[in-house]
Design an enzyme around this catalytic site. Sequence first.
Site, PDB file in Angstrom:
ATOM      1  N   LYS A 182      -2.869  -7.572  -6.157  1.00  0.00           N
ATOM      2  CA  LYS A 182      -1.758  -7.725  -5.205  1.00  0.00           C
ATOM      3  C   LYS A 182      -2.066  -6.890  -3.977  1.00  0.00           C
ATOM      4  O   LYS A 182      -2.009  -5.673  -4.011  1.00  0.00           O
ATOM      5  CB  LYS A 182      -0.423  -7.250  -5.796  1.00  0.00           C
ATOM      6  CG  LYS A 182       0.749  -7.624  -4.870  1.00  0.00           C
ATOM      7  CD  LYS A 182       2.020  -6.863  -5.151  1.00  0.00           C
ATOM      8  CE  LYS A 182       2.180  -5.619  -4.323  1.00  0.00           C
ATOM      9  NZ  LYS A 182       2.225  -5.795  -2.863  1.00  0.00           N
ATOM     10  N   GLU A 258      -5.402   6.263  -6.803  1.00  0.00           N
ATOM     11  CA  GLU A 258      -5.926   6.917  -5.593  1.00  0.00           C
ATOM     12  C   GLU A 258      -4.737   7.116  -4.685  1.00  0.00           C
ATOM     13  O   GLU A 258      -4.224   6.156  -4.119  1.00  0.00           O
ATOM     14  CB  GLU A 258      -6.970   6.001  -4.942  1.00  0.00           C
ATOM     15  CG  GLU A 258      -8.248   6.729  -4.607  1.00  0.00           C
ATOM     16  CD  GLU A 258      -8.341   7.066  -3.134  1.00  0.00           C
ATOM     17  OE1 GLU A 258      -7.679   8.050  -2.727  1.00  0.00           O
ATOM     18  OE2 GLU A 258      -9.067   6.376  -2.422  1.00  0.00           O
ATOM     19  N   CYS A 293      -6.090   7.695   3.543  1.00  0.00           N
ATOM     20  CA  CYS A 293      -5.722   8.672   2.508  1.00  0.00           C
ATOM     21  C   CYS A 293      -6.449   9.994   2.735  1.00  0.00           C
ATOM     22  O   CYS A 293      -5.895  11.055   2.495  1.00  0.00           O
ATOM     23  CB  CYS A 293      -6.003   8.108   1.124  1.00  0.00           C
ATOM     24  SG  CYS A 293      -7.660   7.463   0.935  1.00  0.00           S
TER      25      CYS A 293
HETATM   26  P1  NDP Z   1       3.306   2.493  -1.301  1.00  0.00           P
HETATM   27  O1  NDP Z   1       2.582   3.490  -2.099  1.00  0.00           O
HETATM   28  O2  NDP Z   1       4.766   2.326  -1.576  1.00  0.00           O
HETATM   29  O3  NDP Z   1       2.634   1.044  -1.502  1.00  0.00           O
HETATM   30  C1  NDP Z   1       1.290   0.798  -1.863  1.00  0.00           C
HETATM   31  C2  NDP Z   1       1.201  -0.514  -2.639  1.00  0.00           C
HETATM   32  O4  NDP Z   1       1.956  -0.407  -3.849  1.00  0.00           O
HETATM   33  C3  NDP Z   1       1.783  -1.721  -1.898  1.00  0.00           C
HETATM   34  O5  NDP Z   1       1.067  -2.886  -2.221  1.00  0.00           O
HETATM   35  C4  NDP Z   1       3.185  -1.749  -2.464  1.00  0.00           C
HETATM   36  O6  NDP Z   1       3.834  -2.971  -2.253  1.00  0.00           O
HETATM   37  C5  NDP Z   1       2.944  -1.435  -3.909  1.00  0.00           C
HETATM   38  N1  NDP Z   1       4.114  -0.956  -4.655  1.00  0.00           N
HETATM   39  C6  NDP Z   1       5.264  -0.399  -4.170  1.00  0.00           C
HETATM   40  N2  NDP Z   1       6.114  -0.102  -5.166  1.00  0.00           N
HETATM   41  C7  NDP Z   1       5.507  -0.479  -6.323  1.00  0.00           C
HETATM   42  C8  NDP Z   1       5.871  -0.417  -7.712  1.00  0.00           C
HETATM   43  N3  NDP Z   1       7.027   0.072  -8.124  1.00  0.00           N
HETATM   44  N4  NDP Z   1       4.982  -0.892  -8.618  1.00  0.00           N
HETATM   45  C9  NDP Z   1       3.800  -1.377  -8.232  1.00  0.00           C
HETATM   46  N5  NDP Z   1       3.407  -1.469  -6.940  1.00  0.00           N
HETATM   47  C10 NDP Z   1       4.239  -1.024  -5.996  1.00  0.00           C
HETATM   48  O7  NDP Z   1       3.054   2.776   0.226  1.00  0.00           O
HETATM   49  P2  NDP Z   1       3.848   2.277   1.526  1.00  0.00           P
HETATM   50  O8  NDP Z   1       3.126   1.101   2.031  1.00  0.00           O
HETATM   51  O9  NDP Z   1       5.313   2.117   1.284  1.00  0.00           O
HETATM   52  O10 NDP Z   1       3.630   3.529   2.502  1.00  0.00           O
HETATM   53  C11 NDP Z   1       4.433   4.691   2.335  1.00  0.00           C
HETATM   54  C12 NDP Z   1       3.588   5.928   2.391  1.00  0.00           C
HETATM   55  O11 NDP Z   1       2.616   5.886   1.370  1.00  0.00           O
HETATM   56  C13 NDP Z   1       2.764   6.098   3.666  1.00  0.00           C
HETATM   57  O12 NDP Z   1       3.513   6.684   4.670  1.00  0.00           O
HETATM   58  C14 NDP Z   1       1.650   6.983   3.202  1.00  0.00           C
HETATM   59  O13 NDP Z   1       2.065   8.323   3.241  1.00  0.00           O
HETATM   60  C15 NDP Z   1       1.433   6.562   1.771  1.00  0.00           C
HETATM   61  N6  NDP Z   1       0.280   5.664   1.601  1.00  0.00           N
HETATM   62  C16 NDP Z   1      -0.866   6.210   1.157  1.00  0.00           C
HETATM   63  C17 NDP Z   1      -1.988   5.437   1.009  1.00  0.00           C
HETATM   64  C18 NDP Z   1      -3.267   6.030   0.544  1.00  0.00           C
HETATM   65  O14 NDP Z   1      -4.313   5.402   0.686  1.00  0.00           O
HETATM   66  N7  NDP Z   1      -3.240   7.216  -0.028  1.00  0.00           N
HETATM   67  C19 NDP Z   1      -1.992   4.015   1.346  1.00  0.00           C
HETATM   68  C20 NDP Z   1      -0.709   3.515   1.787  1.00  0.00           C
HETATM   69  C21 NDP Z   1       0.371   4.339   1.900  1.00  0.00           C
HETATM   70  P3  NDP Z   1       4.879  -3.035  -1.032  1.00  0.00           P
HETATM   71  O15 NDP Z   1       4.051  -2.903   0.202  1.00  0.00           O
HETATM   72  O16 NDP Z   1       5.509  -4.345  -1.190  1.00  0.00           O
HETATM   73  O17 NDP Z   1       5.864  -1.915  -1.195  1.00  0.00           O
END
Ligand code: NDP
Length: 489
Positions: A182, A258, A293
């Site tokens: 996904k 990660e 990240c």
């Molecule tokens: P999330 O961690 O919420 O989302 C990452 C992925 O997980 C997306 O595909 C998301 O889908 C999915 N997801 C969300 N909730 C669930 C769940 N309960 N079960 C399984 N999968 C889920 O990141 P966001 O995009 O909301 O960003 C918010 C913050 O996260 C950023 O500001 C940043 O700080 C951090 N982030 C860190 C990353 C990294 O590489 N370390 C990458 C991205 C974000 P959906 O988009 O539909 O919510």
Amino acid sequence: MLDFEPEDVALPPGHFIGGKSAQGGPSLEVRRPSDGKLLAFVPDASAEIVDEAVSNAQQAWQESGWGHRPPRERGRVLRRWADLIDTHAGELARLESVGSTRPIRDSFSHEVPFSAECIRFFAECADKFGGDAVPTRRDSLGLILTEPYGVVGAIAPWNFPLSMASWKCGPALAAGNAIVLKPSELTPFSTVRFAELAVQAGVPAGVFNVIQGRGAVAGSALVKHPLIRKVSFTGSTLTGAAVMTDAAHHGMKPVTLELGGKSPQLVYADAGDLDTLADRVVRGFTSNAGQACVSGSRLIVQRGIAEQLLEKIAAMVASVRPGLTWREATRYAPLINERQAMKVDAAVRDSLACGAAAYCGGGFFEHELGGYFYRPTVLTGVDDGMLAVREEIFGPVLTVQVFDEEEQGLALADHPTYGLAACVHTQDLGRAMRATRRLAAGTVWVNRFGRTGDFIIPTGGFKGSGIGKDLGRQAFESNLRYKSVLIDF
Ligand code: NDP
């Protein structure tokens, strides 16, 4: 010439299940980060669609015998896939750049070739690692056999869609698993084409499925699905914890997580040429506008060079300009959407209200493009209690803390919550090694910032930054389970 018009990009439709595109679920809007305009709609998978995708993957995995094929044969298929990715570099780069934060120049020269090479690396792992014969009593034979899990569930974030997909699909498929991925619903398209090319290369239809949808529904249903035997997730620490909880309660599945980071750039006064240093520090916190990240978001600098280094950093970021991701000249990324933009700005405002000062930046660019572009922002006068130091911001924000003695610098560099990456800049080998040993981070870079194309080096965090590793032999092995066998003669 890499420039293109977004309207000319043909977007793959919906989900990709059983080797075919599929629709299903109500539509979600996908917007272009550069100008905020509507790009397309993408289906929002329900739990039923997730079930269809996972069941299809399980059936395809069993019927195709993908997991039992000679490993070299799987390797050959993956190498063909990597070649197809290279052949379709322009198309994939445009799909990546039209709806994500990645400028076309970076997608074309980095993301796409990096993804192809990552798949090649894991193709090479297919027949290199796994299994052992171990010393036991003389009248018996001890073996450790490896086997794939079955169907792996993978959830990727929006910041580097193709790279994240290759990190997850490469090791899972090379080890003989099927995978249901996904992508983030904010950046759904390039991974569908990526999966189509895998099937074209010979990955059996259904062994690599892609579902579109929101994390809270589709992501969560994927993690909880009884046929998903292993989960690989990249995203925030908070969501990582939810994924781990769901995996624990629905089959006790192993997870690779990660997660977020707050990586220090620890600079000693003996670090060498200040222009080179400033360039490294700037790239460390402005790459993808800080939406990485491993972003080097905390500068911890020894007093003797602090002022001079800050002047050079401010001078360098003064030339940064916003641009559309489909223009070759664009170097600087937009923030992904309004929600993320407000989050970044709120963290900066909060720290300013608590006594920090904006050495440079501290707000949005004024421009006519329509997207959210944040000025590279350097915050001085911060302390450990401020939001900008405590939490992952995921924007182009660098906090600055100054130290005098080595020990003080190390104490500041070690973050109480996160431990994804750290970089140390010094010409003194002893000091570099003391810091490397001392810092609780999954990766330590010395006199450099960022990953290279050395896929053998795993990546993954300590503490709140995650569990397990992406890349490297470790990522391949984490897609295998181990069976102990003892045979009496
Ligand atoms: P999330 O961690 O919420 O989302 C990452 C992925 O997980 C997306 O595909 C998301 O889908 C999915 N997801 C969300 N909730 C669930 C769940 N309960 N079960 C399984 N999968 C889920 O990141 P966001 O995009 O909301 O960003 C918010 C913050 O996260 C950023 O500001 C940043 O700080 C951090 N982030 C860190 C990353 C990294 O590489 N370390 C990458 C991205 C974000 P959906 O988009 O539909 O919510």
